[in-house]
Design a protein around this motif. Structure first.
Motif, PDB file in Angstrom:
ATOM      1  N   VAL A  10     -37.579  14.812  78.808  1.00  0.00           N
ATOM      2  CA  VAL A  10     -38.793  14.202  79.369  1.00  0.00           C
ATOM      3  C   VAL A  10     -39.624  15.316  79.975  1.00  0.00           C
ATOM      4  CG1 VAL A  10     -39.752  12.528  80.975  1.00  0.00           C
ATOM      5  CG2 VAL A  10     -37.536  12.073  79.885  1.00  0.00           C
ATOM      6  N   THR A  21     -39.676   7.686  83.897  1.00  0.00           N
ATOM      7  CA  THR A  21     -39.008   7.644  82.597  1.00  0.00           C
ATOM      8  C   THR A  21     -37.648   8.315  82.657  1.00  0.00           C
ATOM      9  OG1 THR A  21     -41.130   7.622  81.430  1.00  0.00           O
ATOM     10  CG2 THR A  21     -39.202   8.347  80.183  1.00  0.00           C
ATOM     11  N   VAL A 130     -33.942  11.228  72.117  1.00  0.00           N
ATOM     12  CA  VAL A 130     -35.171  10.694  72.696  1.00  0.00           C
ATOM     13  C   VAL A 130     -35.969  11.833  73.316  1.00  0.00           C
ATOM     14  CG1 VAL A 130     -36.189   9.128  74.396  1.00  0.00           C
ATOM     15  CG2 VAL A 130     -34.114   8.445  73.166  1.00  0.00           C
ATOM     16  N   VAL A 132     -39.716  12.401  75.265  1.00  0.00           N
ATOM     17  CA  VAL A 132     -40.868  11.718  75.839  1.00  0.00           C
ATOM     18  C   VAL A 132     -41.801  12.772  76.440  1.00  0.00           C
ATOM     19  CG1 VAL A 132     -41.678   9.887  77.373  1.00  0.00           C
ATOM     20  CG2 VAL A 132     -39.360   9.778  76.409  1.00  0.00           C
ATOM     21  N   CYS A 134     -44.722  13.502  78.652  1.00  0.00           N
ATOM     22  CA  CYS A 134     -45.594  12.962  79.703  1.00  0.00           C
ATOM     23  C   CYS A 134     -46.445  14.045  80.361  1.00  0.00           C
ATOM     24  CB  CYS A 134     -44.761  12.273  80.786  1.00  0.00           C
ATOM     25  SG  CYS A 134     -43.943  10.763  80.246  1.00  0.00           S
ATOM     26  N   ILE A 213     -41.735  10.007  71.715  1.00  0.00           N
ATOM     27  CA  ILE A 213     -42.745   9.140  72.311  1.00  0.00           C
ATOM     28  C   ILE A 213     -43.737  10.010  73.071  1.00  0.00           C
ATOM     29  CG2 ILE A 213     -43.172   7.211  73.887  1.00  0.00           C
ATOM     30  CD1 ILE A 213     -40.223   6.376  73.401  1.00  0.00           C
ATOM     31  N   ASN A 214     -44.979   9.990  72.634  1.00  0.00           N
ATOM     32  CA  ASN A 214     -46.023  10.788  73.269  1.00  0.00           C
ATOM     33  C   ASN A 214     -46.886   9.914  74.175  1.00  0.00           C
ATOM     34  OD1 ASN A 214     -45.187  13.155  71.967  1.00  0.00           O
ATOM     35  ND2 ASN A 214     -46.393  12.649  70.138  1.00  0.00           N
ATOM     36  N   THR A 215     -47.633  10.564  75.053  1.00  0.00           N
ATOM     37  CA  THR A 215     -48.471   9.830  76.001  1.00  0.00           C
ATOM     38  C   THR A 215     -49.940  10.138  75.761  1.00  0.00           C
ATOM     39  OG1 THR A 215     -46.710   9.941  77.663  1.00  0.00           O
ATOM     40  CG2 THR A 215     -48.912   9.348  78.426  1.00  0.00           C
ATOM     41  N   THR A 257     -46.608   6.327  70.322  1.00  0.00           N
ATOM     42  CA  THR A 257     -47.418   6.786  71.445  1.00  0.00           C
ATOM     43  C   THR A 257     -47.718   5.627  72.380  1.00  0.00           C
ATOM     44  OG1 THR A 257     -48.439   8.594  70.196  1.00  0.00           O
ATOM     45  CG2 THR A 257     -49.673   7.754  72.078  1.00  0.00           C
ATOM     46  N   VAL A 299     -41.016   2.725  77.336  1.00  0.00           N
ATOM     47  CA  VAL A 299     -40.311   3.819  76.659  1.00  0.00           C
ATOM     48  C   VAL A 299     -38.945   3.346  76.185  1.00  0.00           C
ATOM     49  CG1 VAL A 299     -39.149   6.041  77.027  1.00  0.00           C
ATOM     50  CG2 VAL A 299     -41.494   5.710  77.836  1.00  0.00           C
TER      51      VAL A 299
END
Length: 324
Positions: A10, A21, A130, A132, A134, A213-215, A257, A299
């Motif tokens: 993360v 997250t 995973v 992420v 952020c 997973i993008n923000t 996203t 998420v």
């Protein structure tokens, strides 16, 4: 959670959405590598998460000897209680060794070597499943301001951190995930499916190697005056989603996203209460700022849903930002 007992990265994990997250993924049983700047509170956050992990030992210090000339002088009930306490502490210490690892990897997301080190740490803990992103910055500035045209260096910095940083983390993490020869071909997730079991629908399907997973932001769609750099950077993150999902599908890696609206991040909490209330009233329902854990909850849902791929999801209470 589908990826319990595996590892996650993360970025921007020292505060706000990233911290929430990391907290939720750790609670789900994942090994988590928190990535943030060396000057951030990342180390302190990692230590806090270690302390609060489910199953972590709350017992500390050395065992206290029974009063008197020796153990035999204690009443039988007291002696039994002392033995029980000692046994529990020993069990706690053994359990702690098997708890999910929470590590801080100080890194600038635009730095290839620092990010590679963070990815390497995650893969040492467990298979990386995973990721992420952020980490991001927002530097408000108009194209034509009071002091003249927009400073190109400031514009470049926002794009560099928000876009290049996200791509840098994504490319290095994706390589590590794609190189994982141990990804399994398990049965579809459902009742009786074990934690960490890959979710596939056929024996010949591509192994599940995880999700990135993008923000982005609602600014990608409703950019306001004074946000050309931020809106452009978040629009780029949205536009990257589908081509990356299509490309990485061959490796069993999903890409999605999240485009959050107005959330209770440190930036927002720094505003006066009246200003925060005014912003919350702009949200149709629920009429408030979003909570970081609501972002983290999404998420986790994305990670769990094996069919969700190539999508940008607005998480904004149905707000559509006004020009100003």
């Amino acid at each position: 959670m589908r990826y319990a007992k595996m590892s996650a990265i993360v970025t921007g994990a020292a505060s706000g959405l990233g911290r929430a997250t990391a907290t939720r993924l750790a609670a789900a049983g994942m090994h988590v590598v928190l990535v943030d700047l060396p000057t951030s509170d990342g180390a302190a956050v990692a230590e806090e998460l270690r302390t609060n992990r489910p199953g972590a030992s709350a017992a500390g210090g050395s065992d206290v000897a029974a009063s008197g000339s020796g153990a035999g002088s204690a009443p039988p009930a007291a002696a039994a209680q002392a033995v029980a306490r000692t046994s529990r502490r020993r069990t706690d210490r053994r359990t702690d060794k098997h708890l999910p690892r929470i590590e801080f990897a100080p890194a600038d997301v635009t730095d290839e070597k620092q990010v590679a080190a963070a990815v390497g740490l995650a893969t040492e803990l467990a298979p990386l499943r995973v990721v992420v992103n952020c980490a991001g910055i927002a530097t408000p500035a108009k194209l034509l301001g009071r002091d003249g045209p927009l400073d190109l260096a400031a514009f470049d910095r926002v794009l560099r951190v928000n876009v290049l940083g996200t791509v840098n983390v994504t490319r290095l993490a994706a390589q590590a995930m794609a190189d994982d020869a141990g990804a399994g071909r398990g049965s579809p997730r459902g009742p009786g499916a074990g934690a960490g079991t890959a979710s596939v629908t056929r024996d010949d399907a591509v192994p599940d190697r995880g999700v990135i997973i993008n923000t982005a932001s609602v600014a990608a769609f409703d950019g306001q005056i004074g946000q050309p750099a931020y809106a452009a950077s978040k629009g780029a993150i949205h536009s990257l989603t589908l081509p990356l999902a299509r490309e990485l599908a061959r490796y069993g890696i999903r890409v999605n996203t999240i485009a959050p609206g107005i959330f209770e991040t440190p930036l927002m909490l720094g505003l006066p209460e009246r200003a925060r209330a005014s912003l919350g009233e702009q949200v149709p329902y629920p009429q408030r700022l979003g909570l970081p854990d609501e972002f983290a909850q999404l998420v986790e849902s994305i990670a769990e849903n094996a069919y969700l791929n190539g999508e940008t999801i607005r998480l904004d209470g149905a707000i559509r930002m006004a020009p100003r």
